[in-house]
Write a protein that holds these residues in place. Structure first.
Motif, PDB file in Angstrom:
ATOM      1  N   THR A  20      32.877  33.235 -57.636  1.00  0.00           N
ATOM      2  CA  THR A  20      31.928  32.398 -56.898  1.00  0.00           C
ATOM      3  C   THR A  20      31.003  31.654 -57.853  1.00  0.00           C
ATOM      4  OG1 THR A  20      31.957  33.933 -55.017  1.00  0.00           O
ATOM      5  CG2 THR A  20      30.083  32.433 -55.170  1.00  0.00           C
ATOM      6  N   ALA A  21      30.615  32.302 -58.950  1.00  0.00           N
ATOM      7  CA  ALA A  21      29.729  31.678 -59.936  1.00  0.00           C
ATOM      8  C   ALA A  21      30.361  30.438 -60.554  1.00  0.00           C
ATOM      9  CB  ALA A  21      29.374  32.689 -61.031  1.00  0.00           C
ATOM     10  N   VAL A  22      31.676  30.460 -60.741  1.00  0.00           N
ATOM     11  CA  VAL A  22      32.380  29.289 -61.285  1.00  0.00           C
ATOM     12  C   VAL A  22      32.242  28.106 -60.322  1.00  0.00           C
ATOM     13  CG1 VAL A  22      34.632  28.362 -61.934  1.00  0.00           C
ATOM     14  CG2 VAL A  22      34.011  30.713 -62.567  1.00  0.00           C
ATOM     15  N   ARG A  23      32.446  28.370 -59.043  1.00  0.00           N
ATOM     16  CA  ARG A  23      32.325  27.304 -58.036  1.00  0.00           C
ATOM     17  C   ARG A  23      30.893  26.789 -57.956  1.00  0.00           C
ATOM     18  NH1 ARG A  23      30.421  27.508 -53.191  1.00  0.00           N
ATOM     19  NH2 ARG A  23      30.597  29.787 -53.003  1.00  0.00           N
ATOM     20  N   LEU A  24      29.929  27.699 -57.955  1.00  0.00           N
ATOM     21  CA  LEU A  24      28.523  27.299 -57.877  1.00  0.00           C
ATOM     22  C   LEU A  24      28.113  26.479 -59.102  1.00  0.00           C
ATOM     23  CD1 LEU A  24      26.965  30.611 -56.509  1.00  0.00           C
ATOM     24  CD2 LEU A  24      27.085  28.425 -55.301  1.00  0.00           C
ATOM     25  N   ASP A  43      20.787  30.165 -52.253  1.00  0.00           N
ATOM     26  CA  ASP A  43      19.879  30.756 -51.269  1.00  0.00           C
ATOM     27  C   ASP A  43      20.513  31.871 -50.448  1.00  0.00           C
ATOM     28  OD1 ASP A  43      17.957  29.056 -52.180  1.00  0.00           O
ATOM     29  OD2 ASP A  43      17.872  27.800 -50.387  1.00  0.00           O
ATOM     30  N   ARG A  44      21.712  31.648 -49.920  1.00  0.00           N
ATOM     31  CA  ARG A  44      22.288  32.667 -49.043  1.00  0.00           C
ATOM     32  C   ARG A  44      22.703  33.916 -49.803  1.00  0.00           C
ATOM     33  NH1 ARG A  44      28.070  30.498 -46.736  1.00  0.00           N
ATOM     34  NH2 ARG A  44      29.088  29.914 -48.686  1.00  0.00           N
ATOM     35  N   TYR A  45      22.920  33.773 -51.107  1.00  0.00           N
ATOM     36  CA  TYR A  45      23.221  34.953 -51.916  1.00  0.00           C
ATOM     37  C   TYR A  45      21.934  35.730 -52.212  1.00  0.00           C
ATOM     38  CZ  TYR A  45      27.616  32.490 -52.415  1.00  0.00           C
ATOM     39  OH  TYR A  45      28.790  31.843 -52.138  1.00  0.00           O
ATOM     40  N   ARG A  46      20.842  34.986 -52.428  1.00  0.00           N
ATOM     41  CA  ARG A  46      19.545  35.632 -52.640  1.00  0.00           C
ATOM     42  C   ARG A  46      19.162  36.503 -51.449  1.00  0.00           C
ATOM     43  NH1 ARG A  46      17.889  30.357 -54.337  1.00  0.00           N
ATOM     44  NH2 ARG A  46      17.754  30.185 -56.596  1.00  0.00           N
ATOM     45  N   LYS A  47      19.456  36.014 -50.244  1.00  0.00           N
ATOM     46  CA  LYS A  47      19.116  36.771 -49.037  1.00  0.00           C
ATOM     47  C   LYS A  47      19.841  38.103 -48.976  1.00  0.00           C
ATOM     48  CE  LYS A  47      18.030  32.721 -46.200  1.00  0.00           C
ATOM     49  NZ  LYS A  47      18.435  31.893 -45.032  1.00  0.00           N
ATOM     50  N   LEU A  48      20.985  38.195 -49.653  1.00  0.00           N
ATOM     51  CA  LEU A  48      21.739  39.447 -49.696  1.00  0.00           C
ATOM     52  C   LEU A  48      21.354  40.301 -50.899  1.00  0.00           C
ATOM     53  CD1 LEU A  48      25.348  38.215 -48.781  1.00  0.00           C
ATOM     54  CD2 LEU A  48      23.649  39.267 -47.274  1.00  0.00           C
ATOM     55  N   GLY A  49      20.402  39.831 -51.690  1.00  0.00           N
ATOM     56  CA  GLY A  49      19.980  40.572 -52.877  1.00  0.00           C
ATOM     57  C   GLY A  49      20.884  40.363 -54.078  1.00  0.00           C
ATOM     58  N   ILE A  50      21.699  39.318 -54.050  1.00  0.00           N
ATOM     59  CA  ILE A  50      22.644  39.036 -55.133  1.00  0.00           C
ATOM     60  C   ILE A  50      22.004  38.072 -56.125  1.00  0.00           C
ATOM     61  CG2 ILE A  50      24.864  37.980 -55.713  1.00  0.00           C
ATOM     62  CD1 ILE A  50      25.784  38.874 -52.875  1.00  0.00           C
ATOM     63  N   LYS A  51      22.112  38.375 -57.414  1.00  0.00           N
ATOM     64  CA  LYS A  51      21.517  37.529 -58.450  1.00  0.00           C
ATOM     65  C   LYS A  51      22.593  36.936 -59.359  1.00  0.00           C
ATOM     66  CE  LYS A  51      17.195  40.148 -58.652  1.00  0.00           C
ATOM     67  NZ  LYS A  51      16.290  40.945 -59.521  1.00  0.00           N
ATOM     68  N   PHE A  52      22.383  35.683 -59.704  1.00  0.00           N
ATOM     69  CA  PHE A  52      23.223  35.001 -60.685  1.00  0.00           C
ATOM     70  C   PHE A  52      22.378  34.662 -61.899  1.00  0.00           C
ATOM     71  CE2 PHE A  52      25.512  34.164 -56.727  1.00  0.00           C
ATOM     72  CZ  PHE A  52      26.823  34.451 -57.103  1.00  0.00           C
ATOM     73  N   LEU A  53      22.938  34.861 -63.084  1.00  0.00           N
ATOM     74  CA  LEU A  53      22.298  34.464 -64.330  1.00  0.00           C
ATOM     75  C   LEU A  53      22.739  33.045 -64.655  1.00  0.00           C
ATOM     76  CD1 LEU A  53      22.978  37.748 -66.353  1.00  0.00           C
ATOM     77  CD2 LEU A  53      20.996  37.195 -64.916  1.00  0.00           C
ATOM     78  N   PHE A  54      21.993  32.391 -65.567  1.00  0.00           N
ATOM     79  CA  PHE A  54      22.335  31.017 -65.948  1.00  0.00           C
ATOM     80  C   PHE A  54      22.283  30.885 -67.456  1.00  0.00           C
ATOM     81  CE2 PHE A  54      20.901  26.588 -66.838  1.00  0.00           C
ATOM     82  CZ  PHE A  54      22.067  25.938 -66.403  1.00  0.00           C
ATOM     83  N   TYR A 114      26.648  29.408 -64.289  1.00  0.00           N
ATOM     84  CA  TYR A 114      26.149  30.644 -63.696  1.00  0.00           C
ATOM     85  C   TYR A 114      27.118  31.783 -64.004  1.00  0.00           C
ATOM     86  CZ  TYR A 114      23.294  27.652 -60.600  1.00  0.00           C
ATOM     87  OH  TYR A 114      22.421  26.735 -60.092  1.00  0.00           O
ATOM     88  N   HIS A 115      26.569  32.994 -63.974  1.00  0.00           N
ATOM     89  CA  HIS A 115      27.399  34.195 -64.049  1.00  0.00           C
ATOM     90  C   HIS A 115      26.764  35.273 -63.179  1.00  0.00           C
ATOM     91  CE1 HIS A 115      29.914  32.613 -67.217  1.00  0.00           C
ATOM     92  NE2 HIS A 115      28.825  32.225 -67.861  1.00  0.00           N
ATOM     93  N   TYR A 116      27.594  36.035 -62.493  1.00  0.00           N
ATOM     94  CA  TYR A 116      27.091  37.179 -61.720  1.00  0.00           C
ATOM     95  C   TYR A 116      26.373  38.127 -62.668  1.00  0.00           C
ATOM     96  CZ  TYR A 116      27.313  41.622 -59.165  1.00  0.00           C
ATOM     97  OH  TYR A 116      27.007  42.820 -58.576  1.00  0.00           O
TER      98      TYR A 116
END
Length: 238
Positions: free
Chosen positions: A146-150, A181-192, A199-201
């Motif tokens: 998902t990070a690749v797509r984002l 945003d919708r990943y943040r709501k689930l408590g998921i963080k991506f690094l940059f 981005y990377h999970y």
């Protein structure tokens, strides 16, 4: 004759046990997770008039149970105080013995953001599940894809000129990108990584495997992924 009476008695016991099991669900809460079956109906029938389709994650309180059209229906109250009948298979709860396996299977079968959302619900609902390490490994892999797509989307949508005009740091734009945003709501963080603009999970699920499931066969794979994440975050664009 005695055999016939014994058979009838055993059948009645089985029916009684099943009824008691179903009645034990009354008063408990469950979560709507299978949206394909989540129609809230006015009566317990697959042919009944529909009130609404409940969204994934909605919490309901079970008020009654009835069999009809070959399935089990629950009479439920769904906030804000909407009542109706829903097929029990649309719901999941940790007090039902088969739901752990059912939800694990549903996570594996799902795709896209739905798969991620279902996995988060599984982790919340079954914190001691035997399926947890394998699903956490899968979860991290899905999020790195998902990070690749984002990364591609953010680089296309965030305008270089507009970002430069405000003098705000580049990484702050990417880490504030609306697509996260919708990943943040689930408590998921991506690094940059500002150098590669990717981005990377953040690897939280892989770290959890190493920390909490040290004896699981997934540990070695989780450690490999954490090493790859470290290398990607340190990478410099050539």
């Amino acid at each position: 004759m005695k055999f016939g009476l014994l058979f009838v008695f055993m059948v009645s016991l089985c029916v009684s046990a099943a009824a008691q099991s179903r009645s034990a669900d009354v008063g408990r809460t469950a979560v709507v997770l299978d949206e394909s079956l989540s129609l809230l109906r006015k009566t317990p029938s697959l042919y009944a008039e529909t009130i609404q389709r409940m969204r994934r994650g909605r919490i309901v309180k079970i008020e009654g149970v009835r069999q009809a059209d070959g399935v089990t229906f629950y009479r439920v109250t769904a906030l804000p105080e909407v009542e109706g009948w829903v097929q029990s298979d649309a719901l999941f709860a940790n007090f039902r013995p088969n739901d752990e396996q059912r939800l694990a299977s549903l996570v594996q079968a799902a795709t896209g953001f739905e798969q991620i959302d279902l996995a988060v619900h599984f982790f919340d609902m079954f914190p001691r599940s035997k399926f947890r390490p394998a699903l956490m490994l899968l979860f991290g892999d899905i999020l790195e894809v998902t990070a690749v797509r984002l990364s591609r989307e953010a680089n296309n949508r965030l305008r270089q000129g507009e970002m430069a005009a405000t003098a705000a740091p580049l990484h702050s734009y990417f880490l504030s990108y609306v697509g996260l945003d919708r990943y943040r709501k689930l408590g998921i963080k991506f690094l940059f990584n500002p150098s590669t603009r990717n981005y990377h999970y953040d690897g939280a699920s892989w770290n959890a495997i190493v920390r909490d499931h040290a004896n699981s066969p997934e540990v070695a794979e989780a450690q490999k992924r954490l090493q790859i994440l470290k290398e990607r975050m340190e990478a410099v664009k050539k």
